[in-house]
Design a protein around this motif. Structure first.
Motif, mmCIF file in Angstrom:
data_model
loop_
_atom_site.group_PDB
_atom_site.id
_atom_site.type_symbol
_atom_site.label_atom_id
_atom_site.label_comp_id
_atom_site.label_asym_id
_atom_site.label_seq_id
_atom_site.Cartn_x
_atom_site.Cartn_y
_atom_site.Cartn_z
ATOM 1 N N GLN A 218 0.826 -1.209 0.000
ATOM 2 C CA GLN A 218 0.000 0.000 0.000
ATOM 3 C C GLN A 218 0.858 1.255 0.000
ATOM 4 N N TRP A 219 1.985 1.231 0.698
ATOM 5 C CA TRP A 219 2.908 2.367 0.642
ATOM 6 C C TRP A 219 3.293 2.675 -0.806
ATOM 7 N N GLU A 220 3.622 1.645 -1.555
ATOM 8 C CA GLU A 220 4.027 1.849 -2.943
ATOM 9 C C GLU A 220 2.904 2.470 -3.758
ATOM 10 N N GLN A 221 1.676 1.996 -3.535
ATOM 11 C CA GLN A 221 0.546 2.570 -4.250
ATOM 12 C C GLN A 221 0.343 4.030 -3.864
ATOM 13 N N PHE A 222 0.450 4.346 -2.569
ATOM 14 C CA PHE A 222 0.271 5.727 -2.124
ATOM 15 C C PHE A 222 1.349 6.634 -2.709
#
Length: 378
Positions: free
Chosen positions: A330-334
């Motif tokens: 999710q960090w990467e998506q954000f």
């Protein structure tokens, strides 16, 4: 992209967000963009304990440490702020980050009340920042497999969901507690309903449909615990909650959440989904299925022990892909959403929906009633 990270001396902030997400991304050369280039990251860590922060920085080759949040937010080349503080501190620090023009990613609950959560939504909207709330559970392998089954039509018509979450959190007298003591003080933002119902809202919403009504019984099973200094204190927050959730489309979900339960299952959280065509049991990593053509025919006979090994009659869903850490995913998506200047799908508004479920559940518990999330009850 430099990221101001607040709360990394805590267990979750350090292990999952700093080490296993941002530092892992940094060490792998950054986030891969769609065009094949990479977006590199670098943490700027901030907190009150300079000694702890300095040790973390030394251990992980982090250049910048702050004990003054305003000084950290004043860094022009750090466009993102991350918050992993205790819930009671979160709203005011996020508002300071928004005022400084930062994009914000935060742990949940986003605030202690719906009104405070909505205040953050409005502030973020007015500032035009990208904002996101941690929804780590839906990035886990077990729930990704479960979503794949749902999307393929495996279940037919889904009838019900049964969830079991929890483990024994030691009281702290004979064995040190493995969770911070503030989690068990209501005045400090503790409580399993406030903590876990925010998770259950987005999990149920993502997989099955929004929650339309809830009935919950919340209790404090362990009334006295011992803190990090070995001092006894009164546990004023609920440490277990037993809930029934009515979902859009007629699906019924039951979820037990407890920090006072000993584990007799393969994983710390498991969801059983039953449908007309098949069933599945999904945890953090694994997912087992039983299709209707492979369903046995048990016969109730209290006079004889069963000769069937029911668990052996289920089949594992294969990975079929490489799964990474859910927090990192999710960090990467954000970060890619910030880089592209587009909204993050799991924003502050999704956090408010979780808080609304918390409010409804606490009202249900206090009044002993079924509460509709539209505001009505019967």
């Amino acid at each position: 992209m430099r990221i101001v990270m607040n709360g990394v001396t805590g267990r979750m902030g350090y292990r999952q967000h700093l080490v296993r997400s941002i530092l892992a991304i940094r060490d792998d050369g950054g986030v891969l963009r769609p065009d094949g280039t990479r977006l590199q990251v670098e943490p700027v860590i901030v907190g009150r304990n300079r000694e702890k922060l300095t040790e973390i920085a030394r251990k992980h080759d982090i250049e910048t440490v702050h004990t003054d949040l305003d000084a950290a937010l004043a860094e022009d080349d750090a466009p993102v702020y991350f918050d992993s503080l205790v819930t009671s501190e979160r709203k005011k620090t996020i508002l300071r980050a928004i005022a400084a023009g930062k994009h914000v990613y935060t742990e949940k609950p986003t605030a202690e009340s719906v009104a405070e959560g909505e205040e953050l939504v409005e502030a973020a909207r007015a500032a035009g920042i990208v904002n996101g709330v941690v929804h780590d559970k839906i990035y886990l392998p077990g729930l990704i497999k479960l979503k794949r089954l749902i999307d393929s039509g495996f279940f037919g018509r889904i009838l019900s969901v049964r969830g079991e979450f929890g483990y024994w959190v030691f009281e702290g007298d004979l064995t040190p507690a493995q969770r911070p003591s503030w989690n068990y003080r209501a005045q400090d933002g503790g409580g399993i309903v406030l903590d876990m119902y925010c998770h259950w809202n987005y999990v149920l919403e993502h997989l099955f449909g929004g929650v339309e009504a809830v009935m919950t019984k919340a209790v404090t099973h362990i009334p006295q615990r011992w803190d990090e200094k070995g001092e006894p204190y009164e546990a004023t927050a609920d440490d277990a909650a037993y809930g029934i959730f009515e979902l859009a489309g007629g699906v019924i979900a039951q979820i037990n959440s407890s920090w006072a339960v000993r584990v007799d299952r393969k994983e710390l959280v498991e969801f059983q989904v039953d449908g007309t065509h098949g069933s599945a049991v999904a945890g953090l990593f694994g997912c087992r299925v039983q299709h209707r053509v492979r369903t046995p025919m048990p016969v109730w006979n209290p006079d004889l022990p069963t000769d069937q090994d029911f668990r052996a009659q289920w089949e594992q869903v294969p990975d079929n892909q490489e799964f990474g850490n859910g927090f990192r995913a999710q960090w990467e998506q954000f970060l890619l959403d910030v880089d592209a200047g587009r909204p993050h799908p799991y924003d502050f508004a999704s956090g408010v929906r979780g808080l609304k479920l918390v409010d409804a559940a606490l009202r249900s518990n206090a009044e002993g009633i079924r509460v509709e999330l539209s505001g009505g009850a019967r």
